[in-house]
Design an enzyme around this catalytic site. Structure first.
Site, short mmCIF file in Angstrom:
data_model
loop_
_atom_site.label_atom_id
_atom_site.label_comp_id
_atom_site.label_asym_id
_atom_site.label_seq_id
_atom_site.Cartn_x
_atom_site.Cartn_y
_atom_site.Cartn_z
N PHE A 42 0.90 -1.05 -0.13
CA PHE A 42 -0.02 -0.09 -0.07
C PHE A 42 0.82 1.31 -0.06
O PHE A 42 0.78 2.08 0.78
CB PHE A 42 -1.04 0.18 1.20
CG PHE A 42 -1.74 -1.12 1.56
CD1 PHE A 42 -3.10 -1.47 0.70
CD2 PHE A 42 -1.46 -2.15 2.23
CE1 PHE A 42 -3.77 -2.56 0.90
CE2 PHE A 42 -2.33 -3.26 2.55
CZ PHE A 42 -3.34 -3.43 1.74
N ASP B 230 1.03 -1.41 -4.89
CA ASP B 230 -0.28 -0.58 -4.93
C ASP B 230 -1.29 -0.84 -6.00
O ASP B 230 -0.96 -1.36 -6.85
CB ASP B 230 -0.14 1.05 -4.86
CG ASP B 230 -1.10 1.83 -4.14
OD1 ASP B 230 -0.91 2.21 -2.92
OD2 ASP B 230 -2.20 1.97 -4.43
N SER B 231 -2.61 -0.58 -5.61
CA SER B 231 -3.57 -0.90 -6.69
C SER B 231 -3.60 0.31 -7.58
O SER B 231 -4.23 0.16 -8.70
CB SER B 231 -4.84 -1.47 -6.01
OG SER B 231 -5.27 -0.30 -5.29
N ASN C 117 -3.38 -6.15 -6.50
CA ASN C 117 -3.91 -6.02 -5.32
C ASN C 117 -3.31 -6.47 -4.09
O ASN C 117 -2.83 -7.88 -4.17
CB ASN C 117 -5.34 -7.18 -5.77
CG ASN C 117 -6.32 -7.18 -4.34
OD1 ASN C 117 -5.72 -7.16 -3.24
ND2 ASN C 117 -7.76 -7.29 -4.41
N ALA C 118 -3.08 -5.91 -3.03
CA ALA C 118 -2.21 -6.52 -2.01
C ALA C 118 -2.56 -7.53 -1.40
O ALA C 118 -1.66 -8.50 -0.91
CB ALA C 118 -2.09 -5.39 -1.00
N ASP D 205 0.56 -0.46 5.16
CA ASP D 205 -0.16 0.76 5.42
C ASP D 205 -1.39 0.89 4.74
O ASP D 205 -1.55 1.60 3.87
CB ASP D 205 0.77 2.07 5.21
CG ASP D 205 0.33 3.31 5.49
OD1 ASP D 205 -0.68 3.45 6.26
OD2 ASP D 205 0.56 4.42 5.16
N CYS E 139 -5.14 3.23 9.95
CA CYS E 139 -5.44 4.65 10.31
C CYS E 139 -7.06 4.75 10.61
O CYS E 139 -7.76 5.61 10.24
CB CYS E 139 -5.17 5.62 8.92
SG CYS E 139 -5.92 4.63 7.52
N1 SAH Z 1 1.84 4.21 2.50
C1 SAH Z 1 1.02 5.45 1.79
C2 SAH Z 1 -0.38 5.65 1.94
C3 SAH Z 1 -1.16 4.41 1.97
S1 SAH Z 1 -2.70 5.10 1.55
C4 SAH Z 1 2.09 6.61 2.16
O1 SAH Z 1 2.56 6.85 3.13
O2 SAH Z 1 1.96 7.72 1.27
C5 SAH Z 1 -3.54 3.49 1.05
C6 SAH Z 1 -3.19 3.15 -0.15
O3 SAH Z 1 -3.81 1.57 -0.31
C7 SAH Z 1 -3.69 3.87 -1.40
O4 SAH Z 1 -2.59 4.37 -2.12
C8 SAH Z 1 -4.67 2.75 -2.28
O5 SAH Z 1 -4.47 2.88 -3.49
C9 SAH Z 1 -4.04 1.68 -1.92
N2 SAH Z 1 -5.04 0.38 -1.75
C10 SAH Z 1 -6.21 0.43 -1.47
N3 SAH Z 1 -6.78 -1.09 -1.64
C11 SAH Z 1 -5.86 -1.65 -2.18
C12 SAH Z 1 -5.52 -3.09 -2.30
N4 SAH Z 1 -6.43 -4.04 -2.24
N5 SAH Z 1 -4.36 -3.34 -2.94
C13 SAH Z 1 -3.30 -2.54 -3.10
N6 SAH Z 1 -3.60 -1.28 -2.86
C14 SAH Z 1 -4.46 -0.99 -1.90
#
Ligand code: SAH
Length: 402
Positions: free
Chosen positions: A233, A254-255, A285-286, A306, A346
């Site tokens: 993420f 990230d997705s 997809n994470a 995150d 968060c």
């Molecule tokens: N770590 C980042 C903030 C993450 S916010 C920083 O410090 O700037 C959460 C992130 O998760 C977003 O960028 C969103 O695009 C991503 N996200 C949401 N669902 C997801 C999924 N299923 N797989 C991968 N990424 C995802």
């Protein structure tokens, strides 16, 4: 003596139920609509005097005619001059950051309730200010003008951009409004935090552009990061970019493709040493990726998790904790002995205690021993009001796994 009591000149009183009154007396600043006994004639977004059922004065509040949060206290005293109070609060918020924020030209300047300015968020990205207006009261034209002129006088930004959340405007029954420039022309810039450079486009991206609340956690994570690192993420690369100088290889997942494209541009901005390996960005997809990696025997020395908020309401708490546990369990399975886990949440509905318990359960199930190095929260530019638990939302735990 004649007092002007409101932003819009209504001078009205809102009477709250004993439950609403005790909430305020216990230090909270919100009263829900179900605890409003009467607020007849209070205009949307007006300043009201809040009294209990016996008529005892409890404070001055901003009233919303539509939100479930009908009252947001702005002062425990009568307010004679609302614009003057706004200016004073903005000045105090800026002065607080001058003391506690260092090593960055990007930080939250005003954090709503936590700066005694409910409904107003202001973020600074170098020479651009990004504002968010969340309530009827803060949307009033006179209030907007006061806020913009005070910010301009004190911070001299090249421009001020407003980021609009259409859902919030709907809830507040405010007319639709597009995000856009409210002053000046500049919509993109570069900002620096902890010596790392980032691109900023004021009208793109999630939130107001970056996750400023993680700024101090990036620096902390970089202290422990080593070897092969996985930033899950990763958005525009906040953790990955901070860890890269300390690691032999970094992968960000990230997705969101647009987020990864900015991440890649950010990496180019910071790659001064050509021998430093390039960060690899993976659009996926994470959940699926972690599952594949964990079962195919991929191993890392550092993993950052995150994710977005899983619990949007209290009802989601159990499902959210299961989601966090699954992610953390997979990450733990991938960590080499002595590996570092940086894990965040968060969701404010998930308390720090809940989060640590979830982590303990995940460690037990993964047959790993976790040693906590740091239990952290949001940066100091996102202060917490102790009696307003909604202002404390970010958890960031750094632990080593043996
Ligand atoms: N770590 C980042 C903030 C993450 S916010 C920083 O410090 O700037 C959460 C992130 O998760 C977003 O960028 C969103 O695009 C991503 N996200 C949401 N669902 C997801 C999924 N299923 N797989 C991968 N990424 C995802």
């Amino acid at each position: 003596m004649v007092r002007t009591l409101t932003a819009r000149g209504s001078g009205l009183t809102a009477t709250v139920s004993p439950r609403g009154a005790s909430r305020l007396k216990n230090g909270h600043v919100w009263v829900y609509r179900s605890d409003i006994v009467s607020a007849e004639g209070a205009a949307p977004g007006s300043l009201v005097n809040v009294v209990d059922h016996r008529g005892q004065f409890l404070g001055s509040a901003l009233y919303s005619s539509s939100s479930q949060i009908a009252i947001r206290l702005i002062s425990r005293e009568p307010v004679a001059d609302f614009p003057a109070l706004l200016r004073q609060r903005i000045g105090e918020a800026i002065a607080y950051r001058e003391n506690v924020v260092s090593n960055t030209d990007a930080y939250r300047v005003i954090f709503s309730e936590a700066d005694f300015l409910p409904g107003l968020i202001v973020d600074r990205y170098n020479d651009i200010l990004s504002i968010q207006i969340l309530t009827q009261a803060m949307d009033a034209e006179s209030v907007r003008q006061t806020v913009i002129s005070e910010l301009t006088e004190r911070l001299h930004p090249a421009s001020i951009v407003e980021r609009v959340d259409p859902r919030v405007r709907q809830l507040e029954e405010l007319p639709p409004l597009d995000s856009g420039l409210r002053q000046g022309e500049k919509t993109s810039t570069k900002f620096t935090m902890n010596g790392i450079l980032f691109h900023f486009d004021a009208l793109e991206g999630q939130k107001t552009g970056a996750f400023l609340d993680q700024r101090e956690n990036y620096a902390a994570a970089a202290l422990y990061a080593h070897g092969e690192a996985l930033d899950v993420f990763c958005y525009q690369g906040g953790f990955a970019l901070h860890m890269a100088p300390r690691c032999s290889h970094v992968v960000g997942v990230d997705s969101s493709r647009p987020a990864l494209e900015v991440a890649d541009q950010n990496a180019a901005l910071n790659r001064r040493d050509p021998n430093q390996p390039e960060i690899e960005w993976i659009e996926a997809n994470a959940f699926d990726l972690l599952k594949d990696y964990a079962s195919s025997g991929q191993r890392y020395d550092t993993v950052v998790l995150d994710p977005p908020a899983f619990a949007k309401s209290k009802r989601d708490l159990d499902a959210a904790l299961r989601g966090y546990k699954e992610l953390n369990l997979r990450a733990l399975k991938m960590l080499r002995p002595g590996g570092v886990l940086v894990t965040c949440s968060c969701s404010y509905h998930v308390s720090q205690a809940d989060f640590l318990q979830m982590l303990a359960d995940a460690a037990r199930d993964a047959h790993r021993t976790l040693r906590l190095a740091e239990v952290r929260g949001q940066g100091k530019d996102h202060p917490i009001l102790l009696n307003v638990e909604e202002t404390a939302y970010l958890k960031c735990v750094i632990a080593t796994a043996s």
